[in-house]
Design a protein around this motif. Structure first.
Motif, mmCIF file in Angstrom:
data_model
loop_
_atom_site.group_PDB
_atom_site.id
_atom_site.type_symbol
_atom_site.label_atom_id
_atom_site.label_comp_id
_atom_site.label_asym_id
_atom_site.label_seq_id
_atom_site.Cartn_x
_atom_site.Cartn_y
_atom_site.Cartn_z
ATOM 1 N N TYR A 193 93.639 68.795 3.388
ATOM 2 C CA TYR A 193 94.948 68.136 3.437
ATOM 3 C C TYR A 193 95.551 68.231 4.850
ATOM 4 O O TYR A 193 96.058 67.245 5.392
ATOM 5 C CB TYR A 193 95.914 68.806 2.458
ATOM 6 C CG TYR A 193 95.951 68.243 1.054
ATOM 7 C CD1 TYR A 193 96.445 66.973 0.806
ATOM 8 C CD2 TYR A 193 95.544 69.020 -0.029
ATOM 9 C CE1 TYR A 193 96.523 66.466 -0.482
ATOM 10 C CE2 TYR A 193 95.612 68.529 -1.329
ATOM 11 C CZ TYR A 193 96.104 67.255 -1.554
ATOM 12 O OH TYR A 193 96.176 66.756 -2.832
ATOM 13 N N LEU A 194 95.522 69.411 5.425
ATOM 14 C CA LEU A 194 96.207 69.646 6.692
ATOM 15 C C LEU A 194 95.594 68.850 7.837
ATOM 16 O O LEU A 194 96.327 68.309 8.677
ATOM 17 C CB LEU A 194 96.209 71.135 7.020
ATOM 18 C CG LEU A 194 96.947 72.042 6.022
ATOM 19 C CD1 LEU A 194 96.870 73.499 6.478
ATOM 20 C CD2 LEU A 194 98.387 71.617 5.809
ATOM 21 N N VAL A 195 94.264 68.766 7.900
ATOM 22 C CA VAL A 195 93.642 68.029 9.003
ATOM 23 C C VAL A 195 93.920 66.533 8.900
ATOM 24 O O VAL A 195 93.793 65.805 9.883
ATOM 25 C CB VAL A 195 92.118 68.274 9.089
ATOM 26 C CG1 VAL A 195 91.827 69.731 9.351
ATOM 27 C CG2 VAL A 195 91.389 67.780 7.855
ATOM 28 N N MET A 196 94.339 66.084 7.735
ATOM 29 C CA MET A 196 94.701 64.675 7.564
ATOM 30 C C MET A 196 96.193 64.426 7.747
ATOM 31 O O MET A 196 96.660 63.299 7.590
ATOM 32 C CB MET A 196 94.248 64.188 6.189
ATOM 33 C CG MET A 196 92.756 64.055 6.065
ATOM 34 S SD MET A 196 92.219 63.303 4.518
ATOM 35 C CE MET A 196 92.434 64.669 3.377
ATOM 36 N N GLY A 197 96.951 65.471 8.058
ATOM 37 C CA GLY A 197 98.382 65.301 8.258
ATOM 38 C C GLY A 197 99.221 65.695 7.061
ATOM 39 O O GLY A 197 100.405 65.333 6.988
ATOM 40 N N LEU A 254 100.492 64.284 0.960
ATOM 41 C CA LEU A 254 99.791 63.558 2.030
ATOM 42 C C LEU A 254 100.171 62.091 1.946
ATOM 43 O O LEU A 254 99.819 61.406 0.981
ATOM 44 C CB LEU A 254 98.277 63.725 1.891
ATOM 45 C CG LEU A 254 97.414 62.935 2.888
ATOM 46 C CD1 LEU A 254 97.668 63.416 4.315
ATOM 47 C CD2 LEU A 254 95.934 63.062 2.542
ATOM 48 N N GLU A 255 100.893 61.626 2.952
ATOM 49 C CA GLU A 255 101.225 60.204 3.039
ATOM 50 C C GLU A 255 100.022 59.470 3.628
ATOM 51 O O GLU A 255 99.598 59.759 4.738
ATOM 52 C CB GLU A 255 102.467 60.014 3.901
ATOM 53 C CG GLU A 255 103.713 60.662 3.324
ATOM 54 C CD GLU A 255 104.825 60.778 4.332
ATOM 55 O OE1 GLU A 255 105.538 59.782 4.543
ATOM 56 O OE2 GLU A 255 104.963 61.873 4.921
ATOM 57 N N ILE A 256 99.493 58.526 2.885
ATOM 58 C CA ILE A 256 98.237 57.879 3.279
ATOM 59 C C ILE A 256 98.375 57.165 4.618
ATOM 60 O O ILE A 256 97.469 57.215 5.458
ATOM 61 C CB ILE A 256 97.780 56.895 2.180
ATOM 62 C CG1 ILE A 256 97.629 57.628 0.833
ATOM 63 C CG2 ILE A 256 96.469 56.231 2.586
ATOM 64 C CD1 ILE A 256 96.723 58.841 0.854
ATOM 65 N N ASN A 257 99.506 56.531 4.853
ATOM 66 C CA ASN A 257 99.694 55.812 6.120
ATOM 67 C C ASN A 257 99.763 56.735 7.324
ATOM 68 O O ASN A 257 99.630 56.275 8.462
ATOM 69 C CB ASN A 257 100.957 54.956 6.051
ATOM 70 C CG ASN A 257 100.809 53.755 5.130
ATOM 71 O OD1 ASN A 257 99.687 53.314 4.850
ATOM 72 N ND2 ASN A 257 101.911 53.222 4.652
ATOM 73 N N ALA A 258 99.972 58.025 7.094
ATOM 74 C CA ALA A 258 100.080 58.975 8.201
ATOM 75 C C ALA A 258 98.743 59.604 8.572
ATOM 76 O O ALA A 258 98.664 60.338 9.560
ATOM 77 C CB ALA A 258 101.074 60.074 7.837
ATOM 78 N N ILE A 259 97.685 59.336 7.813
ATOM 79 C CA ILE A 259 96.375 59.903 8.143
ATOM 80 C C ILE A 259 95.897 59.313 9.474
ATOM 81 O O ILE A 259 95.919 58.087 9.654
ATOM 82 C CB ILE A 259 95.348 59.597 7.037
ATOM 83 C CG1 ILE A 259 95.805 60.192 5.710
ATOM 84 C CG2 ILE A 259 93.973 60.149 7.421
ATOM 85 C CD1 ILE A 259 94.920 59.823 4.531
ATOM 86 N N PRO A 260 95.471 60.143 10.428
ATOM 87 C CA PRO A 260 94.993 59.612 11.711
ATOM 88 C C PRO A 260 93.862 58.610 11.516
ATOM 89 O O PRO A 260 93.014 58.769 10.627
ATOM 90 C CB PRO A 260 94.506 60.874 12.445
ATOM 91 C CG PRO A 260 95.275 61.993 11.830
ATOM 92 C CD PRO A 260 95.446 61.624 10.386
ATOM 93 N N ALA A 261 93.852 57.586 12.359
ATOM 94 C CA ALA A 261 92.877 56.497 12.217
ATOM 95 C C ALA A 261 91.443 57.010 12.256
ATOM 96 O O ALA A 261 90.585 56.556 11.482
ATOM 97 C CB ALA A 261 93.102 55.454 13.310
ATOM 98 N N ALA A 262 91.160 57.949 13.152
ATOM 99 C CA ALA A 262 89.792 58.477 13.255
ATOM 100 C C ALA A 262 89.384 59.185 11.972
ATOM 101 O O ALA A 262 88.238 59.070 11.517
ATOM 102 C CB ALA A 262 89.691 59.432 14.443
ATOM 103 N N LEU A 322 86.421 59.265 6.538
ATOM 104 C CA LEU A 322 86.498 59.283 5.087
ATOM 105 C C LEU A 322 85.915 58.018 4.484
ATOM 106 O O LEU A 322 85.182 58.057 3.501
ATOM 107 C CB LEU A 322 87.950 59.447 4.643
ATOM 108 C CG LEU A 322 88.570 60.838 4.888
ATOM 109 C CD1 LEU A 322 90.068 60.771 4.672
ATOM 110 C CD2 LEU A 322 87.940 61.879 3.984
ATOM 111 N N ARG A 323 86.238 56.885 5.092
ATOM 112 C CA ARG A 323 85.737 55.611 4.556
ATOM 113 C C ARG A 323 84.240 55.464 4.806
ATOM 114 O O ARG A 323 83.562 54.750 4.059
ATOM 115 C CB ARG A 323 86.529 54.459 5.155
ATOM 116 C CG ARG A 323 87.931 54.370 4.536
ATOM 117 C CD ARG A 323 88.839 53.391 5.192
ATOM 118 N NE ARG A 323 90.104 53.314 4.473
ATOM 119 C CZ ARG A 323 91.267 52.991 5.019
ATOM 120 N NH1 ARG A 323 91.330 52.691 6.319
ATOM 121 N NH2 ARG A 323 92.383 52.954 4.299
ATOM 122 N N GLY A 324 83.741 56.160 5.828
ATOM 123 C CA GLY A 324 82.295 56.162 6.052
ATOM 124 C C GLY A 324 81.560 56.835 4.895
ATOM 125 O O GLY A 324 80.469 56.405 4.514
#
Length: 245
Positions: free
Chosen positions: A201-205, A227-235, A240-242
Motif C-alpha cells: 500500500y505505502l509504495v503506491m501512495g 489508497l486513492e487509485i488516481n494517486a498511484i505513481p504512473a511507473a 502492476l498492469r504488466g
C-alpha cells in the motif's frame, strides 16, 4: 476478474462452498495458528473471494476478499467501519472497494505470490472503475512495542489526509501519532517490521489512520489503510498492469 496466471501461481475468484471453506481455513491458519478451524464472519456472504494457488499442486497460498461499494455513503456497511469512525470518507463519490482478510500461507515465502495477488487486484480495480481501495492492515500480535519504528514511520510519512482521517471508535487502540510524536524512526527497522500488505500500500501512495486497533480476537494490531487509485505513481501503475495484463 478472469483467472490470472503468472509463473507458478494463478489467481481466480472462489466458486462455491468448497473454495470458500478453503479460504476460511487458510485465514484460520494465518490469523489464529489453527489449521483445523475456519475463520468466518457475516461479511463473507457479502464479498467476492480471491484465491491464489500454486499451479502444479493446487495449494492455496494466499487469499483475500473484496466488498464493492458504490461510494463513501456506503462505507458504514464495511468491515472496517466496525473499528473506525469513517465519516470523513462518507463524501467520497466514486466506486470504492474494501479488501479484507488478506493472508499468505505461513509456509510459502515466494515474492511472486504477492505480485500475482496485486495483479489480480489491479485487474479488478481497472475493470470495475474503482477509485478508492481500503481495508485494515494487520501487524501480527498485539504488543505495539514490537513495532515502534514502523509506527513512527507511519506517523512521519503516511498519515491520511485530514479530510479522510478516521477517528477512534474501537475501545482498545494505540494512538501512535500522539504517543510517538517526538520519536524519529529507524527506517530499516521500520520496514522490517512492516507487514507485506501494508508495505505494498505505502509504495503506491497509500495512507493510514493515526491509531492502531488492538484486535485480541485475531491477535493483531491493525491500521485503517486507504489508497486513492488516481494517486498511484504512473511507473507503479505500469508495473502492476504488466502483471495484470
Amino acid at each position: 476478474m478472469f483467472s490470472l496466471r503468472k509463473g507458478r501461481f494463478a489467481a481466480r475468484f472462489a466458486e462455491g462452498a468448497d473454495d470458500l471453506r478453503a479460504a476460511q481455513r487458510l485465514r484460520a491458519l494465518s490469523f489464529r495458528g489453527n489449521a483445523d478451524a475456519a475463520d468466518s464472519d457475516p461479511f463473507d456472504a457479502l464479498c467476492r473471494h480471491v484465491l491464489v494457488e500454486e499451479t502444479r499442486t493446487g495449494a492455496l497460498v494466499c487469499c483475500f476478499r473484496l466488498m464493492p461499494l458504490k461510494g463513501g455513503a456506503e462505507i458504514g456497511q464495511s468491515y472496517s467501519a466496525q473499528y473506525y469512525e469513517l465519516s470523513g470518507l462518507s463524501g467520497f463519490t466514486g466506486p470504492i472497494v474494501e479488501m479484507g482478510r488478506f493472508c499468505l500461507h505461513p509456509d510459502w515465502r515466494d515474492a511472486d505470490i504477492l505480485r500475482v495477488a496485486w495483479g489480480a487486484m489491479t485487474r479488478y480495480v481497472d475493470e470495475q472503475g474503482v477509485e478508492l481501495l481500503f481495508g485494515c492492515s494487520s501487524f501480527k500480535g498485539t504488543e505495539a512495542e514490537d513495532y515502534m519504528d514502523a509506527f513512527a514511520l507511519l506517523k512521519d510519512r503516511h498519515l491520511a489526509p485530514k479530510r479522510f482521517l478516521p477517528r477512534i471508535k474501537a475501545p482498545n487502540v494505540f494512538k501512535f501519532a500522539q504517543k510517538l510524536r517526538r520519536r524519529k524512526p529507524d527506517a530499516k527497522r521500520a520496514m522490517l517490521g512492516m507487514p507485506p500488505l501494508l508495505r505494498s500500500y505505502l509504495v503506491m501512495g497509500g495512507w493510514v489512520s493515526d491509531h492502531a486497533v488492538v484486535d485480541r480476537d485475531l491477535n493483531t494490531l491493525h491500521v485503517f489503510t486507504g489508497l486513492e487509485i488516481n494517486a498511484i505513481p504512473a511507473a507503479r501503475k505500469r508495473l502492476l498492469r504488466g502483471v495484470a495484463g
